[in-house]
Design a protein around this motif. Structure first.
Motif, PDB file in Angstrom:
ATOM      1  N   GLY A 116       0.777  -1.224   0.000  1.00 34.83           N
ATOM      2  CA  GLY A 116       0.000   0.000   0.000  1.00 34.83           C
ATOM      3  C   GLY A 116       0.809   1.275   0.000  1.00 34.83           C
ATOM      4  N   GLU A 117       2.146   1.167  -0.004  1.00 34.58           N
ATOM      5  CA  GLU A 117       3.013   2.342   0.029  1.00 34.58           C
ATOM      6  C   GLU A 117       3.831   2.418  -1.260  1.00 34.58           C
ATOM      7  N   LEU A 118       4.400   3.597  -1.508  1.00 31.52           N
ATOM      8  CA  LEU A 118       5.328   3.774  -2.621  1.00 31.52           C
ATOM      9  C   LEU A 118       6.545   4.520  -2.096  1.00 31.52           C
ATOM     10  N   SER A 119       7.716   3.965  -2.306  1.00 27.50           N
ATOM     11  CA  SER A 119       8.963   4.625  -1.924  1.00 27.50           C
ATOM     12  C   SER A 119       9.704   5.063  -3.179  1.00 27.50           C
ATOM     13  N   ILE A 120      10.630   5.996  -3.003  1.00 33.02           N
ATOM     14  CA  ILE A 120      11.320   6.602  -4.139  1.00 33.02           C
ATOM     15  C   ILE A 120      12.829   6.493  -3.936  1.00 33.02           C
ATOM     16  N   GLY A 121      13.509   6.055  -5.002  1.00 30.81           N
ATOM     17  CA  GLY A 121      14.962   5.962  -4.994  1.00 30.81           C
ATOM     18  C   GLY A 121      15.557   6.673  -6.187  1.00 30.81           C
ATOM     19  N   ALA A 181       1.509  13.747  -8.922  1.00 32.39           N
ATOM     20  CA  ALA A 181       0.250  13.117  -9.336  1.00 32.39           C
ATOM     21  C   ALA A 181       0.508  11.781 -10.021  1.00 32.39           C
ATOM     22  N   LEU A 182       1.526  11.721 -10.871  1.00 26.63           N
ATOM     23  CA  LEU A 182       1.869  10.464 -11.549  1.00 26.63           C
ATOM     24  C   LEU A 182       2.237   9.382 -10.533  1.00 26.63           C
ATOM     25  N   LEU A 183       3.041   9.750  -9.554  1.00 32.33           N
ATOM     26  CA  LEU A 183       3.470   8.775  -8.557  1.00 32.33           C
ATOM     27  C   LEU A 183       2.304   8.331  -7.680  1.00 32.33           C
ATOM     28  N   CYS A 184       1.380   9.251  -7.390  1.00 36.17           N
ATOM     29  CA  CYS A 184       0.179   8.862  -6.631  1.00 36.17           C
ATOM     30  C   CYS A 184      -0.643   7.840  -7.413  1.00 36.17           C
ATOM     31  N   ASP A 185      -0.780   8.049  -8.717  1.00 36.02           N
ATOM     32  CA  ASP A 185      -1.509   7.091  -9.553  1.00 36.02           C
ATOM     33  C   ASP A 185      -0.802   5.741  -9.573  1.00 36.02           C
ATOM     34  N   MET A 186       0.522   5.762  -9.617  1.00 36.61           N
ATOM     35  CA  MET A 186       1.280   4.511  -9.620  1.00 36.61           C
ATOM     36  C   MET A 186       1.099   3.770  -8.306  1.00 36.61           C
ATOM     37  N   ARG A 187       1.102   4.507  -7.211  1.00 39.79           N
ATOM     38  CA  ARG A 187       0.871   3.871  -5.904  1.00 39.79           C
ATOM     39  C   ARG A 187      -0.506   3.236  -5.854  1.00 39.79           C
ATOM     40  N   SER A 242      -2.173   2.118  -8.262  1.00 36.90           N
ATOM     41  CA  SER A 242      -2.245   0.994  -9.202  1.00 36.90           C
ATOM     42  C   SER A 242      -1.417  -0.203  -8.767  1.00 36.90           C
ATOM     43  N   GLY A 243      -0.706  -0.085  -7.622  1.00 35.91           N
ATOM     44  CA  GLY A 243       0.006  -1.240  -7.096  1.00 35.91           C
ATOM     45  C   GLY A 243       1.508  -1.200  -7.177  1.00 35.91           C
ATOM     46  N   THR A 244       2.099  -0.071  -7.569  1.00 36.22           N
ATOM     47  CA  THR A 244       3.563   0.047  -7.592  1.00 36.22           C
ATOM     48  C   THR A 244       4.052   0.408  -6.193  1.00 36.22           C
ATOM     49  N   HIS A 245       5.098  -0.286  -5.733  1.00 38.19           N
ATOM     50  CA  HIS A 245       5.607  -0.083  -4.381  1.00 38.19           C
ATOM     51  C   HIS A 245       6.903   0.710  -4.332  1.00 38.19           C
ATOM     52  N   HIS A 246       7.625   0.765  -5.446  1.00 37.05           N
ATOM     53  CA  HIS A 246       8.886   1.519  -5.455  1.00 37.05           C
ATOM     54  C   HIS A 246       9.139   2.048  -6.859  1.00 37.05           C
ATOM     55  N   VAL A 247       9.648   3.277  -6.923  1.00 35.14           N
ATOM     56  CA  VAL A 247      10.075   3.871  -8.190  1.00 35.14           C
ATOM     57  C   VAL A 247      11.495   4.389  -8.001  1.00 35.14           C
ATOM     58  N   THR A 248      12.405   3.977  -8.870  1.00 38.07           N
ATOM     59  CA  THR A 248      13.729   4.574  -8.879  1.00 38.07           C
ATOM     60  C   THR A 248      13.809   5.531 -10.056  1.00 38.07           C
ATOM     61  N   LEU A 249      14.277   6.732  -9.800  1.00 33.80           N
ATOM     62  CA  LEU A 249      14.312   7.794 -10.791  1.00 33.80           C
ATOM     63  C   LEU A 249      15.645   7.798 -11.522  1.00 33.80           C
ATOM     64  N   ASN A 250      15.577   7.652 -12.840  1.00 34.56           N
ATOM     65  CA  ASN A 250      16.752   7.845 -13.697  1.00 34.56           C
ATOM     66  C   ASN A 250      16.766   9.318 -14.105  1.00 34.56           C
ATOM     67  N   ILE A 266      17.525  16.739  -7.160  1.00 37.81           N
ATOM     68  CA  ILE A 266      17.450  15.886  -5.967  1.00 37.81           C
ATOM     69  C   ILE A 266      16.812  16.653  -4.812  1.00 37.81           C
ATOM     70  N   GLU A 267      17.198  17.917  -4.634  1.00 34.36           N
ATOM     71  CA  GLU A 267      16.670  18.712  -3.525  1.00 34.36           C
ATOM     72  C   GLU A 267      15.204  19.083  -3.746  1.00 34.36           C
ATOM     73  N   GLU A 268      14.830  19.408  -4.986  1.00 33.28           N
ATOM     74  CA  GLU A 268      13.435  19.782  -5.237  1.00 33.28           C
ATOM     75  C   GLU A 268      12.494  18.602  -5.032  1.00 33.28           C
ATOM     76  N   VAL A 269      12.862  17.448  -5.537  1.00 32.12           N
ATOM     77  CA  VAL A 269      12.018  16.258  -5.332  1.00 32.12           C
ATOM     78  C   VAL A 269      11.921  15.922  -3.847  1.00 32.12           C
ATOM     79  N   ALA A 270      13.037  16.050  -3.128  1.00 30.01           N
ATOM     80  CA  ALA A 270      13.014  15.747  -1.695  1.00 30.01           C
ATOM     81  C   ALA A 270      12.111  16.705  -0.932  1.00 30.01           C
ATOM     82  N   ALA A 271      12.146  17.984  -1.300  1.00 31.40           N
ATOM     83  CA  ALA A 271      11.376  18.985  -0.564  1.00 31.40           C
ATOM     84  C   ALA A 271       9.892  18.940  -0.876  1.00 31.40           C
ATOM     85  N   HIS A 272       9.525  18.623  -2.125  1.00 30.18           N
ATOM     86  CA  HIS A 272       8.141  18.802  -2.546  1.00 30.18           C
ATOM     87  C   HIS A 272       7.410  17.514  -2.938  1.00 30.18           C
ATOM     88  N   VAL A 273       8.143  16.439  -3.197  1.00 30.73           N
ATOM     89  CA  VAL A 273       7.513  15.188  -3.633  1.00 30.73           C
ATOM     90  C   VAL A 273       7.610  14.113  -2.549  1.00 30.73           C
TER      91      VAL A 273
END
Length: 319
Positions: A21-26, A278-284, A286-294, A306-313
């Protein structure tokens, strides 16, 4: 039961990356610009330290044995074990994941020794992602037949899983009558979790039975939902009642305009941070548990992204 069916044992680091039920980001390293081939890996270590400090959940490292002008990726990757050792010594909390060690072109006992070494330096923060490689000429260079990759992957997985489990068992290729009983050091307090990256030529049922989860490439949302449904059906058939993670590697060209809508790119998006959330919320959902960002750093410094995603996403997902 085959020795590789060890996914029922809990792993604290795996649970931080893959949770129901969670989504983590790498983040995937190295972070480069388009067509960049020369990488400052000391700078990449700084990116890793920053990601660790800001609360990203994982750092991913690829295994690229050989380079060729015929390959689309010109980056001169470090040996994954060398880079993972450096990351283990320069980070404190973030998971380290190989994405993915080419299991068919390495002896599984060498992989086990390296994985146990990294896991020791990282104090139990290592997840061993495994793939089979998909470039036939590399098989020839290493004296392997690409037609054997499916069988090799299964055989090597079994030997590797036995070696990195607790208790550890060494399964030798050959065992003459006078051979001693071998073991691997350093000893581990817990089994190292194994993760299938790509299919390795295996069925989804095999992956669901043997791996803590399945990591795949970005696809457009409808196709990805169908892939997750296929995965859930396989988990129910082979490991009913158990949790198996589902993860995605997604390209990100982050706009400096937070309101820029998402535009599809190859294996990812160009987008502002609000559409990214919003995209990541939809992925969560839909059943995605982890997304690694290229992350692509062609237009903006990687540190800024890296800092903007950490602060706002991240606050939406890492609670």
């Amino acid at each position: 039961m085959p020795s590789s069916e060890t996914t029922s044992a809990p792993s604290s680091i795996a649970n931080k990356v893959f949770a129901q039920g969670e989504l983590s980001i790498g983040i995937t390293l190295p972070i480069t610009g388009d067509h960049q081939s020369v990488v400052d890996f000391n700078e990449q270590i700084e990116h890793a330290r920053l990601a660790d400090q800001l609360g990203y959940r994982a750092l991913w490292v690829r295994d690229v044995p050989l380079n060729s002008t015929d390959y689309p990726d010109p980056v001169g990757h470090l040996d994954p074990w060398v880079l993972l050792g450096a990351l283990a010594s320069n980070t404190e909390r973030i998971a380290l994941i190989s994405g993915a060690i080419v299991l068919t072109l390495r002896h599984p006992l060498h992989v086990a020794k390296a994985a146990m070494s990294v896991n020791t330096l990282a104090r139990g923060r290592f997840i061993l992602g495994l793939g089979s490689g998909d470039r036939p000429p590399e098989y020839a260079a290493f004296g392997r037949d690409p037609d054997d990759r499916r069988d090799l992957y299964r055989q090597h997985w079994d030997t590797l899983a036995a070696a990195v489990s607790v208790p550890s068992r060494v399964i030798p290729d050959h065992a003459p009558e006078d051979a001693p009983e071998f073991y691997l050091l350093p000893r581990q307090e817990a089994s190292i979790p194994l993760l299938a990256v790509g299919s390795g030529g295996q069925s989804v049922d095999w992956i669901a039975r043997h791996s803590l989860g399945w990591m795949t490439y970005h696809r457009e949302p409808q196709a990805q939902r169908g892939r997750y449904s296929m995965w859930r059906a396989a988990v129910e058939r082979t490991a009913s009642g158990a949790f198996r993670g589902f993860g995605v590697a997604m390209g990100l060209d982050l706009s400096d305009d937070p309101d820029e809508p998402a535009t599809e790119l190859s294996l990812g998006y160009r987008t502002g941070r609000r559409a990214l959330t919003a995209l990541l919320c939809d992925m969560r959902a839909s059943g995605t548990h982890h997304v690694t960002l290229n992350i692509t750093s062609e237009r903006r410094p990687a540190r800024d992204i890296i800092e903007e995603v950490a602060a706002h996403v991240l606050p939406e997902f890492h609670r």
